[in-house]
Write a protein that holds these residues in place. Structure first.
Motif, short mmCIF file in Angstrom:
data_model
loop_
_atom_site.label_atom_id
_atom_site.label_comp_id
_atom_site.label_asym_id
_atom_site.label_seq_id
_atom_site.Cartn_x
_atom_site.Cartn_y
_atom_site.Cartn_z
N LEU A 23 0.86 -1.19 0.00
CA LEU A 23 0.00 0.00 0.00
C LEU A 23 0.89 1.23 0.00
O LEU A 23 1.94 1.23 0.65
N LYS A 24 0.46 2.29 -0.70
CA LYS A 24 1.25 3.51 -0.78
C LYS A 24 0.31 4.71 -0.78
O LYS A 24 -0.62 4.76 -1.59
N PHE A 25 0.54 5.67 0.13
CA PHE A 25 -0.29 6.85 0.23
C PHE A 25 0.57 8.06 0.53
O PHE A 25 1.69 7.93 1.00
N THR A 26 0.04 9.27 0.28
CA THR A 26 0.73 10.51 0.62
C THR A 26 -0.24 11.48 1.28
O THR A 26 -1.46 11.35 1.16
N GLU A 27 0.32 12.45 2.01
CA GLU A 27 -0.41 13.55 2.64
C GLU A 27 -1.56 13.11 3.54
O GLU A 27 -2.72 13.14 3.15
N GLN A 28 -1.25 12.77 4.76
CA GLN A 28 -2.27 12.38 5.72
C GLN A 28 -2.87 13.61 6.39
O GLN A 28 -2.17 14.53 6.76
N THR A 29 -4.19 13.61 6.54
CA THR A 29 -4.87 14.62 7.34
C THR A 29 -5.87 13.90 8.23
O THR A 29 -6.47 12.91 7.84
N ASP A 36 -14.89 11.31 15.40
CA ASP A 36 -15.26 11.48 14.00
C ASP A 36 -14.03 11.42 13.10
O ASP A 36 -14.05 11.93 11.99
N ALA A 37 -12.95 10.83 13.59
CA ALA A 37 -11.68 10.83 12.87
C ALA A 37 -11.81 10.16 11.52
O ALA A 37 -12.38 9.08 11.38
N VAL A 38 -11.27 10.84 10.53
CA VAL A 38 -11.19 10.32 9.17
C VAL A 38 -9.76 10.54 8.71
O VAL A 38 -9.27 11.66 8.74
N LEU A 39 -9.10 9.47 8.33
CA LEU A 39 -7.78 9.60 7.75
C LEU A 39 -7.97 9.74 6.26
O LEU A 39 -8.62 8.91 5.62
N SER A 40 -7.45 10.83 5.69
CA SER A 40 -7.65 11.12 4.27
C SER A 40 -6.34 11.12 3.53
O SER A 40 -5.37 11.75 3.96
N TYR A 41 -6.35 10.43 2.42
CA TYR A 41 -5.22 10.37 1.50
C TYR A 41 -5.80 10.59 0.11
O TYR A 41 -7.00 10.38 -0.09
N GLY A 43 -7.50 9.88 -2.91
CA GLY A 43 -8.23 8.72 -3.38
C GLY A 43 -8.62 7.72 -2.31
O GLY A 43 -9.22 6.70 -2.62
N LEU A 44 -8.30 8.00 -1.04
CA LEU A 44 -8.59 7.03 0.02
C LEU A 44 -9.04 7.75 1.29
O LEU A 44 -8.44 8.74 1.69
N GLU A 45 -10.11 7.25 1.91
CA GLU A 45 -10.57 7.75 3.21
C GLU A 45 -10.81 6.56 4.12
O GLU A 45 -11.42 5.56 3.72
N ILE A 46 -10.33 6.67 5.36
CA ILE A 46 -10.54 5.64 6.38
C ILE A 46 -11.34 6.29 7.50
O ILE A 46 -10.85 7.20 8.17
N HIS A 47 -12.59 5.85 7.69
CA HIS A 47 -13.48 6.39 8.72
C HIS A 47 -13.31 5.52 9.96
O HIS A 47 -13.87 4.41 10.03
N LEU A 48 -12.55 6.03 10.92
CA LEU A 48 -12.17 5.23 12.09
C LEU A 48 -13.36 4.86 12.98
O LEU A 48 -13.43 3.75 13.48
N GLU A 49 -14.29 5.78 13.18
CA GLU A 49 -15.43 5.50 14.06
C GLU A 49 -16.34 4.41 13.49
O GLU A 49 -16.87 3.59 14.22
N HIS A 50 -16.50 4.40 12.17
CA HIS A 50 -17.45 3.48 11.54
C HIS A 50 -16.78 2.28 10.88
O HIS A 50 -17.46 1.45 10.27
N TYR A 51 -15.45 2.19 10.99
CA TYR A 51 -14.70 1.06 10.42
C TYR A 51 -15.00 0.89 8.93
O TYR A 51 -15.26 -0.21 8.46
N ARG A 52 -14.94 1.99 8.19
CA ARG A 52 -15.24 1.95 6.76
C ARG A 52 -14.08 2.56 5.99
O ARG A 52 -13.45 3.50 6.44
#
Length: 113
Positions: A23-29, A36-41, A43-52
Motif C-alpha cells: 500500500l502507498k499513500f501521501t499527505e495524511q490529514t 469522528d476521525a477520518v484519515l484522508s489520502y 483517493g482514500l478515506e478511512i473512517h475510524l469511528e465506523h470502520y469503513r
C-alpha cells in the motif's frame, strides 16, 4: 509531503530478505474530533469511528483484520512494525500464535499504484 508505505518483508534462511510495497499513500490529514476521525489520502478515506474505507468514493469491503492492519499503519505513518507487533495490535493476542495471519491479511488486497 508525508508518504505512507506498507511494506511486507519476508525472510528465509540462506536467502536475502525480500520486500514488497503493498500500500502507498501521501499527505495524511486527520479531523480534529477523535470520534469522528477520518484519515484522508488522495483517493482514500478511512473512517475510524465506523470502520469503513473508501477508495475514490467507492466503499472497499475488508475483513476486520484487513481493516485493522490498514488503520494501524495509516495512524502511524513512518513507523515500522514487526509481524508480531501487528498481530498483537490487531488480533489482540500474544504474538506467539501469529503464524501467517498477518501476511494473509496484508496479502489479500494487492496494491494499485
Amino acid at each position: 509531503m508525508k508518504k505512507v508505505e506498507v511494506i511486507v518483508r519476508t525472510t528465509e534462511d540462506n536467502f536475502p530478505p525480500q520486500e514488497k510495497v503493498v500500500l502507498k499513500f501521501t499527505e495524511q490529514t486527520v479531523s480534529s474530533a477523535e470520534t469522528d476521525a477520518v484519515l484522508s489520502y488522495p483517493g482514500l478515506e478511512i473512517h475510524l469511528e465506523h470502520y469503513r474505507v473508501f477508495k475514490n468514493g467507492q466503499e472497499v469491503y475488508m475483513s476486520r483484520y484487513e481493516y485493522g492492519v490498514l488503520s494501524l499503519m495509516a495512524r502511524h505513518p513512518g513507523q515500522l512494525f514487526t509481524k508480531e507487533q501487528i498481530f498483537e495490535a490487531v488480533w489482540h493476542q500474544d504474538s506467539e500464535s501469529c503464524l501467517t495471519a498477518v501476511t494473509n491479511a496484508i496479502g489479500r488486497h494487492p496494491a494499485e499504484n
